[in-house]
Write a protein that holds these residues in place. Structure first.
Motif, mmCIF file in Angstrom:
data_model
loop_
_atom_site.group_PDB
_atom_site.id
_atom_site.type_symbol
_atom_site.label_atom_id
_atom_site.label_comp_id
_atom_site.label_asym_id
_atom_site.label_seq_id
_atom_site.Cartn_x
_atom_site.Cartn_y
_atom_site.Cartn_z
ATOM 1 N N LEU A 37 51.715 43.427 49.427
ATOM 2 C CA LEU A 37 52.218 44.465 48.828
ATOM 3 C C LEU A 37 52.818 43.976 47.701
ATOM 4 O O LEU A 37 52.579 44.577 46.223
ATOM 5 C CB LEU A 37 52.938 45.298 49.596
ATOM 6 N N ALA A 38 53.660 42.911 47.540
ATOM 7 C CA ALA A 38 54.279 42.391 46.324
ATOM 8 C C ALA A 38 53.471 41.840 45.461
ATOM 9 O O ALA A 38 53.577 42.294 44.085
ATOM 10 C CB ALA A 38 55.294 41.325 46.653
ATOM 11 N N ALA A 39 52.266 41.231 45.781
ATOM 12 C CA ALA A 39 51.452 40.869 44.705
ATOM 13 C C ALA A 39 50.649 42.046 43.978
ATOM 14 O O ALA A 39 50.099 41.639 42.904
ATOM 15 C CB ALA A 39 50.261 39.977 45.517
ATOM 16 N N ARG A 40 50.812 43.052 44.691
ATOM 17 C CA ARG A 40 50.069 44.331 43.903
ATOM 18 C C ARG A 40 50.826 45.132 43.117
ATOM 19 O O ARG A 40 50.336 45.977 42.340
ATOM 20 C CB ARG A 40 49.292 45.199 44.864
ATOM 21 N N LEU A 41 52.052 44.741 42.946
ATOM 22 C CA LEU A 41 53.070 45.726 42.202
ATOM 23 C C LEU A 41 52.544 45.146 40.630
ATOM 24 O O LEU A 41 52.430 44.167 40.261
ATOM 25 C CB LEU A 41 54.433 45.118 42.615
ATOM 26 N N PRO A 42 52.558 46.205 39.809
ATOM 27 C CA PRO A 42 52.205 45.934 38.443
ATOM 28 C C PRO A 42 53.356 45.415 37.644
ATOM 29 O O PRO A 42 54.375 45.357 37.835
ATOM 30 C CB PRO A 42 51.975 47.640 37.971
#
Length: 143
Positions: A37-42
């Motif tokens: 999820l963190a890796a997908r934060l813009p």
């Protein structure tokens, strides 16, 4: 720990060689999901520009390096520093419940990311923590 007393008891157990019984707050799969999820934060364009300003500004041979950096820094961070800023700032944003990292995250993590990715020129500078604090201030002041 659920309470301060439980934390103290766990420390006492370690001190006395006993196995502590702590309750896990999440499982391994939960951690893997949080990392994904963190890796997908813009990352906003402004955030990306600020990270690159800090990383490039920390390199003494960069046209954006200040006089202080040029005089006191032997070598600066590689592009991996920008990757570290992205990953760590995303994790901080997620822990706060935000949808994206911001400039304050960059300022907060710079002291964790940059010191081992830079080399000061002279031994006396390397011994002076104040010199590195001044450099970090210089790099993040304009953000």
């Amino acid at each position: 720990f659920e309470s301060s007393a439980q934390g103290k008891a766990a420390l006492d157990d370690v001190q006395n060689g006993k196995k502590s019984t702590l309750r896990a707050h999440f499982e391994a799969q939960d951690l893997i999901r949080m990392q994904a999820l963190a890796a997908r934060l813009p990352l906003s364009q402004g955030f990306q520009n600020a990270v690159m300003d800090v990383v490039r500004g920390a390199r003494p041979d960069s046209e954006s390096a200040s006089k202080l950096i040029s005089e006191k820094v032997q070598w600066g961070p590689s592009p991996r520093a920008a990757q570290a800023f992205a990953a760590i700032c995303r994790a901080r944003a997620l822990m706060r419940g935000d949808h994206a990292p911001d400039i304050d995250d960059i300022k907060a993590v710079a002291p964790l990311i940059l010191p081992h990715r830079m080399q000061l020129k002279h031994a006396e500078y390397r011994r002076e923590r104040e010199t590195f604090r001044t450099i970090l201030d210089e790099l993040t002041r304009k953000l």
